[in-house]
Design an enzyme around this catalytic site. Structure first.
Site, PDB file in Angstrom:
ATOM      1  N   ASN A  86       0.862  -1.176   0.000  1.00  0.00           N
ATOM      2  CA  ASN A  86       0.000   0.000   0.000  1.00  0.00           C
ATOM      3  C   ASN A  86       0.902   1.231   0.000  1.00  0.00           C
ATOM      4  O   ASN A  86       1.809   1.331   0.829  1.00  0.00           O
ATOM      5  CB  ASN A  86      -0.890  -0.008   1.246  1.00  0.00           C
ATOM      6  CG  ASN A  86      -1.825  -1.219   1.274  1.00  0.00           C
ATOM      7  OD1 ASN A  86      -2.325  -1.631   0.236  1.00  0.00           O
ATOM      8  ND2 ASN A  86      -2.040  -1.783   2.444  1.00  0.00           N
ATOM      9  N   HIS A  99       6.744  -1.425   3.812  1.00  0.00           N
ATOM     10  CA  HIS A  99       6.651  -2.855   4.113  1.00  0.00           C
ATOM     11  C   HIS A  99       5.874  -3.549   3.006  1.00  0.00           C
ATOM     12  O   HIS A  99       5.026  -2.938   2.355  1.00  0.00           O
ATOM     13  CB  HIS A  99       5.953  -3.090   5.465  1.00  0.00           C
ATOM     14  CG  HIS A  99       4.631  -2.402   5.590  1.00  0.00           C
ATOM     15  ND1 HIS A  99       4.524  -1.046   5.855  1.00  0.00           N
ATOM     16  CD2 HIS A  99       3.364  -2.855   5.460  1.00  0.00           C
ATOM     17  CE1 HIS A  99       3.248  -0.719   5.888  1.00  0.00           C
ATOM     18  NE2 HIS A  99       2.516  -1.792   5.646  1.00  0.00           N
TER      19      HIS A  99
END
Ligand code: AMP
Length: 116
Positions: A86, A99
């Site tokens: 994201n 991440h």
């Protein structure tokens, strides 16, 4: 008083200030179980070198190492999986320390596709 930015949630996990279920660690990366899993297996692969979001990583080697590590961690737990990043609030990012999500473990009756 220093002007150093506050450590991110994931930096605090890396420093063992906040507990997490660590499934992988090397010099440059850590992988943990997501605290609110969205799949039967939901891991987060996190570079120790802090960047806020994926598009801040501009070095090809660094970008390559992140994805190779995500694939390595995924393969330790799953044969088939989905990798998601994201990027930014509008992309669903909540923790501003880059991440990669590793998701999988669905049974064949729960075949996944876009929009799920
Ligand atoms: P994103 O929305 O891409 O920034 O993803 C952040 C992820 O971090 C979410 O899936 C959260 O469930 C997860 N998360 C938040 N706090 C923790 C924590 N303390 N330990 C493990 N995962 C966390």
């Amino acid at each position: 008083m220093t002007n150093a930015p506050a450590p991110t949630l994931f930096e605090r996990i890396i420093a063992r200030e906040i507990p997490a279920q660590i499934v992988y660690e090397d010099e440059n990366y850590i992988a943990i179980k997501d605290i609110a899993p969205k799949a039967p297996v939901h891991l987060l692969v996190i570079p120790k070198k802090v960047s806020s979001r994926l598009d801040e990583i501009t070095a090809e080697a660094e970008m390559g190492r992140l994805w190779l590590t995500a694939i390595k961690v995924a393969a330790q737990h799953l044969s088939d999986y989905r990798l998601i990043v994201n990027v930014g609030k509008g992309g669903g990012q909540e923790v501003f320390h880059t991440h990669v999500h590793v998701l999988g473990g669905w049974d064949s009756a729960q075949a996944v596709g876009f929009g799920q």
